[in-house]
Design a protein around this motif. Structure first.
Motif, PDB file in Angstrom:
ATOM      1  N   UNK A   1       0.847  -1.189   0.000  1.00  0.00           N
ATOM      2  CA  UNK A   1       0.000   0.000   0.000  1.00  0.00           C
ATOM      3  C   UNK A   1       0.888   1.246   0.000  1.00  0.00           C
ATOM      4  N   UNK A   2       0.295   2.389  -0.290  1.00  0.00           N
ATOM      5  CA  UNK A   2       1.046   3.635  -0.390  1.00  0.00           C
ATOM      6  C   UNK A   2       0.463   4.691   0.532  1.00  0.00           C
ATOM      7  N   UNK A   3       1.344   5.486   1.113  1.00  0.00           N
ATOM      8  CA  UNK A   3       0.887   6.621   1.919  1.00  0.00           C
ATOM      9  C   UNK A   3       0.166   7.652   1.060  1.00  0.00           C
ATOM     10  N   UNK A   4       0.433   7.655  -0.233  1.00  0.00           N
ATOM     11  CA  UNK A   4      -0.096   8.683  -1.134  1.00  0.00           C
ATOM     12  C   UNK A   4      -1.432   8.311  -1.773  1.00  0.00           C
ATOM     13  N   UNK A   5      -1.860   7.062  -1.610  1.00  0.00           N
ATOM     14  CA  UNK A   5      -3.111   6.634  -2.237  1.00  0.00           C
ATOM     15  C   UNK A   5      -4.055   6.058  -1.182  1.00  0.00           C
ATOM     16  N   UNK A   6      -5.197   6.715  -0.953  1.00  0.00           N
ATOM     17  CA  UNK A   6      -6.168   6.175   0.010  1.00  0.00           C
ATOM     18  C   UNK A   6      -6.629   4.772  -0.395  1.00  0.00           C
ATOM     19  N   UNK A   7      -6.900   3.957   0.603  1.00  0.00           N
ATOM     20  CA  UNK A   7      -7.258   2.558   0.393  1.00  0.00           C
ATOM     21  C   UNK A   7      -8.769   2.390   0.540  1.00  0.00           C
ATOM     22  N   UNK A   8      -9.451   1.829  -0.459  1.00  0.00           N
ATOM     23  CA  UNK A   8     -10.893   1.596  -0.331  1.00  0.00           C
ATOM     24  C   UNK A   8     -11.187   0.494   0.692  1.00  0.00           C
ATOM     25  N   UNK A   9     -11.969   0.814   1.705  1.00  0.00           N
ATOM     26  CA  UNK A   9     -12.339  -0.169   2.717  1.00  0.00           C
ATOM     27  C   UNK A   9     -13.141  -1.314   2.098  1.00  0.00           C
ATOM     28  N   UNK A  10     -13.822  -1.028   0.986  1.00  0.00           N
ATOM     29  CA  UNK A  10     -14.670  -2.033   0.339  1.00  0.00           C
ATOM     30  C   UNK A  10     -13.891  -3.224  -0.209  1.00  0.00           C
ATOM     31  N   UNK A  11     -12.559  -3.111  -0.270  1.00  0.00           N
ATOM     32  CA  UNK A  11     -11.744  -4.241  -0.725  1.00  0.00           C
ATOM     33  C   UNK A  11     -11.686  -5.371   0.305  1.00  0.00           C
ATOM     34  N   UNK A  12     -12.065  -5.073   1.523  1.00  0.00           N
ATOM     35  CA  UNK A  12     -11.802  -5.999   2.628  1.00  0.00           C
ATOM     36  C   UNK A  12     -13.093  -6.409   3.347  1.00  0.00           C
ATOM     37  N   UNK A  13     -12.972  -7.429   4.174  1.00  0.00           N
ATOM     38  CA  UNK A  13     -14.125  -7.919   4.936  1.00  0.00           C
ATOM     39  C   UNK A  13     -14.325  -7.122   6.221  1.00  0.00           C
ATOM     40  N   UNK A  14     -13.293  -7.048   7.045  1.00  0.00           N
ATOM     41  CA  UNK A  14     -13.384  -6.360   8.337  1.00  0.00           C
ATOM     42  C   UNK A  14     -11.987  -5.881   8.732  1.00  0.00           C
ATOM     43  N   UNK A  15     -11.485  -4.847   8.057  1.00  0.00           N
ATOM     44  CA  UNK A  15     -10.075  -4.468   8.214  1.00  0.00           C
ATOM     45  C   UNK A  15      -9.752  -3.798   9.540  1.00  0.00           C
ATOM     46  N   UNK A  16      -8.493  -3.998   9.957  1.00  0.00           N
ATOM     47  CA  UNK A  16      -7.925  -3.356  11.132  1.00  0.00           C
ATOM     48  C   UNK A  16      -6.488  -2.978  10.822  1.00  0.00           C
TER      49      UNK A  16
END
Length: 260
Positions: free
Chosen positions: A89-104
């Motif tokens: 992952x990158x600090x410069x690109x927000x991560x879509x939560x929808x890619x995951x089941x229940x992220x932490x």
């Protein structure tokens, strides 16, 4: 232990859960006879499946590296999973939560290897000698098991609940006391959790050495250029869209990850 067809079926269940973003019942309920050996074989089935599809191994992560978590899971050693190129992952690109089941997210002092590590006889001194730099890191964990109702075999089979990671620049490990790095996690600037690097088996280099010895039994080397995440300094924190998490480390710097 499970039969080979059962292991294949368990791997398919986890693979489908990840692809559909739909968590499933614990494998320990579906396959009551499952043990840790089965679980590692299930993990490897899915890792091989992803490698055949073009993924590349970029490192490994250690889980259950604190005594508290080991007691909770009823085990006396950590577990491990693989880090693949599409988990970077990158600090410069927000991560879509929808890619995951229940992220932490978890806060870690990561290791970037400048040389291959020895296998079965690896020591913390070997780890320090082979490490190019230690880095501020956030690991994104996720469980394909519903509601995080995991036993040890569930999380091992599920690639040690690994989903992604981001690392910062870091420093030469010989410039730091790796047992005394204070860590702080904030969410949108608000303090969430604090910890110290010695929460990881007393010294995160001990965790990396354990990993090298353990994966050597399966013929897996820790190579130059690999990233190793040795375990979290703090508790894991749930992720929601719109949040930014920052991990700050004394003497090591910081790293951030935003979610949409």
């Amino acid at each position: 232990m499970l039969t080979d067809p059962q292991r294949q079926r368990a791997a398919e269940i986890l693979r489908s859960a990840e692809q559909r973003r739909t968590p499933v019942a614990p494998l320990t309920e579906v396959f009551p006879a499952i043990d840790a050996e089965d679980a590692y074989e299930i993990q490897l089935i899915n890792i091989r499946h992803r490698l055949e599809a073009g993924a590349e191994v970029r490192g490994h992560k250690v889980g259950l590296s604190s005594p508290v978590m080991q007691q909770m899971m009823g085990v006396d050693e950590p577990d491990y999973g693989h880090l693949l190129h599409d988990m970077e992952l990158s600090q410069d690109r927000p991560v879509p939560v929808s890619r995951y089941c229940c992220p932490r997210v978890e806060v870690e002092v990561g290791f970037v290897l400048g040389d291959d590590l020895p296998g079965e006889n690896c020591t913390p001194a070997d780890v320090l000698a082979a490490t190019e730099r230690v880095v501020p890191a956030l690991e994104l964990i996720d469980s394909r098991i519903r509601d995080w109702r995991i036993a040890i075999a569930d999380t091992i089979a599920d690639n040690a609940s690994s989903a992604g990671y981001v690392i910062g620049e870091g420093r030469d490990p010989r410039e730091l006391d790796l047992r005394a790095i204070d860590a702080r996690l904030t969410r949108d600037g608000e303090p969430l959790a604090e910890g110290r690097s010695d929460a990881v088996l007393g010294d995160p280099a001990v965790s990396v050495a354990w990993l090298a010895r353990t994966v050597a039994r399966f013929g897996v080397p820790l190579r130059k250029g690999h990233v190793v995440l040795p375990g979290s300094c703090t508790r894991a924190v749930d992720v929601t869209a719109g949040q930014t998490f920052t991990a700050e480390f004394t003497g090591l710097g910081s790293v951030s990850l935003s979610f949409t």
